[in-house]
Design an enzyme around this catalytic site. Structure first.
Site, PDB file in Angstrom:
ATOM      1  N   LYS A 171       0.819  -1.210   0.000  1.00 10.95           N
ATOM      2  CA  LYS A 171       0.000   0.000   0.000  1.00 10.95           C
ATOM      3  C   LYS A 171       0.861   1.272   0.000  1.00 10.95           C
ATOM      4  CE  LYS A 171      -4.339  -1.895   1.643  1.00 10.95           C
ATOM      5  NZ  LYS A 171      -3.966  -3.321   1.810  1.00 10.95           N
TER       6      LYS A 171
HETATM    7  C1  LIG Z   1      -4.615  -4.460   1.207  1.00 11.52           C
HETATM    8  C2  LIG Z   1      -3.840  -5.715   1.188  1.00 11.52           C
HETATM    9  C3  LIG Z   1      -4.148  -6.792   0.314  1.00 11.52           C
HETATM   10  C4  LIG Z   1      -5.344  -6.763  -0.604  1.00 11.52           C
HETATM   11  O1  LIG Z   1      -5.143  -5.938  -1.713  1.00 11.52           O
HETATM   12  P1  LIG Z   1      -6.392  -5.475  -2.599  1.00 11.52           P
HETATM   13  O2  LIG Z   1      -5.801  -4.542  -3.606  1.00 11.52           O
HETATM   14  O3  LIG Z   1      -7.358  -4.819  -1.668  1.00 11.52           O
HETATM   15  O4  LIG Z   1      -6.961  -6.701  -3.224  1.00 11.52           O
HETATM   16  C5  LIG Z   1      -3.321  -7.908   0.310  1.00 11.52           C
HETATM   17  N1  LIG Z   1      -2.270  -7.998   1.151  1.00 11.52           N
HETATM   18  C6  LIG Z   1      -1.943  -7.014   2.004  1.00 11.52           C
HETATM   19  C7  LIG Z   1      -0.780  -7.191   2.922  1.00 11.52           C
HETATM   20  C8  LIG Z   1      -2.706  -5.834   2.058  1.00 11.52           C
HETATM   21  O5  LIG Z   1      -2.377  -4.870   2.930  1.00 11.52           O
END
Ligand SMILES: *Cc1c(COP(=O)(O)O)cnc(C)c1O
Length: 435
Positions: free
Chosen positions: A107
């Site tokens: 993220k």
């Molecule tokens: C947010 C997140 C996901 C999921 O990603 P999306 O784009 O919402 O499908 C997977 N793994 C981690 C560690 C995350 O923080």
């Protein structure tokens, strides 16, 4: 280049407007009018290009001049300050490690890019804005770090007191500067409700320009295309087998970005949508029926999503054609037991430590590769550093793991928060009376 709402093609806005609004007025999400193949010359010298250069060319082609080239370059240099290494796990299986940013999860890519774009916009408009965000842990830290020290931007993070892990809490309560953490006596849902109320409050709006850094913002998705290209650059020279990429998914932003990259010409043979037992999308792929559920708690908790927000973007990309979508995407779900077992086995056999989310991606990849007749190269996205899920991972591999340097440093810092009750008036007072 226009962006339209997935709920109505009549709502069309510029890129900057789409970033500013976050979500369209009709509740839809913004998607690009068209996505075209990258030109031939993008692929010439592809392997010699830097991550920055590739990212710039992809973004510039995607945005079709929505931002001047020089400004876009600056935004990319500001946002992308860490790499996405492709690491060999088994002979034909690779992990694309997306956790080398400041908060150790993928993220960071989206949060930093959004921050850079918003910083650019506020500087030109000479405005001050306040980013208001509710978090159950990860979003708050990525956003707080992404926006930390940017001029013209205040960040206010609301989080439920006692309900986020200590390392998560430290990530957004120790920065200081333009980041304020409001510790709410309540749940994550309460925090979200308070934020929503603030966005609807006229008095607050007269005092501050509020913006959300929500994950549905198009500027958080766009940079997630970059690392799919970066992955291909790092495949062994002369790779000729088809490439399959497995994406551990919750709100399906990461997978959507991958599908956009494919549409631009990235030669991915197939994507795997890998989920925990919150399997709304694998169920849709199997049955053609989309049915949201109440989310269930798992050890891969960032994927505990019962109504994935970006599904509507996937539908828009494939014009709601189930057959076309299933030609490109396979879906599988896995239980916590399977996830723990995968973490343990991959550690034992290949000495590679996966976090619970990456492990779901790995399982999805294995399942697809076993079921297909081709010999393919497989890549799974490793979305978080295993130390972020220390307890689960240590239990799985029966070994203790080290906190990486950035986390260790944080743990000794002092947390600074403002405690508020689960009461809108307290939030309102804070937003009206602080600067
Ligand atoms: C947010 C997140 C996901 C999921 O990603 P999306 O784009 O919402 O499908 C997977 N793994 C981690 C560690 C995350 O923080």
């Amino acid at each position: 280049m226009k962006f339209y709402s997935t709920s109505s093609k009549n709502i069309q806005v510029s890129f900057e407007e789409a970033v500013w609004q976050g979500m369209a007025a009709d509740g839809g999400l913004f998607v690009p009018e068209t996505i075209d193949q990258l030109p031939e010359n993008f692929w010439r010298n592809f392997f010699q290009k830097s991550f920055h250069q590739i990212s710039f060319e992809v973004a510039s082609h995607f945005l079709k001049g929505a931002l001047p080239d020089d400004d876009l370059k600056k935004i990319i240099y500001q946002a992308l300050v860490f790499d996405a290494p492709l690491v060999k796990v088994e002979s034909t299986i690779f992990a694309l490690e997306l956790f080398h940013g400041p908060t150790l999860a993928f993220k960071d890519f989206g949060a930093r890019f959004l921050a850079a774009v918003l910083g650019y916009q506020t500087a030109r408009k000479q405005e001050e804005i306040t980013i208001l965000v509710a978090t159950s842990g990860d979003t708050g830290s990525a956003v707080a770090h992404g926006f930390f020290n940017l001029p013209g931007i205040q960040v206010v993070v609301l989080y439920p007191s006692g309900k986020v892990s200590e390392s998560q809490e430290k990530q957004f309560t120790t920065l200081g500067g333009n980041v304020t953490a409001l510790e709410v006596e309540g749940t994550f849902d309460d925090c979200q409700r308070l934020v929503k109320q603030a966005f609807g409050d006229g008095e607050i709006k007269r005092k501050r320009i509020l913006t959300s850094a929500n994950s549905i913002n198009i500027a958080r998705l766009l940079p997630q295309m970059f690392y799919y290209f970066r992955a291909f650059q790092q495949l062994p020279q002369g790779t000729s087998q088809p490439v399959v990429i497995s994406v551990p998914s919750g709100n399906f932003g990461n997978l959507t970005a991958g599908l956009w990259a494919k549409k631009m010409g990235l030669p991915v043979d197939r994507f795997v949508a890998a989920t925990n037992i919150n399997d709304v999308v694998p169920e849709y792929l199997r049955t053609q029926i989309f049915k949201s559920i109440d989310s269930k708690t798992t050890i891969s908790n960032a994927m505990d999503v019962g109504d994935p927000s970006n599904f509507t973007r996937m539908m828009a990309l494939y014009s709601r054609d189930h057959a076309a979508l299933t030609k490109d995407v396979s879906g599988y779900k896995f239980t916590d037991e399977e996830t723990v077992k995968a973490i343990r086995e991959v550690y034992r056999a290949f000495n590679y430590i996966m976090d619970p989310h990456g492990a779901v991606g790995y399982l999805g990849l294995k399942k697809y590769l076993t079921s297909s007749n081709f010999s393919s190269i497989g890549i799974f996205l490793e979305t978080a550093h295993p130390a972020k899920f220390k307890e689960t991972v240590e239990k799985s591999i029966a070994t203790s793991i080290q906190l990486p340097e950035p986390l260790l440093k944080l743990m000794s810092k002092e947390k600074k928060t403002i405690c508020i009750k689960n009461d809108f008036m307290e939030l309102k007072e804070y937003l009206l009376n602080s600067d």
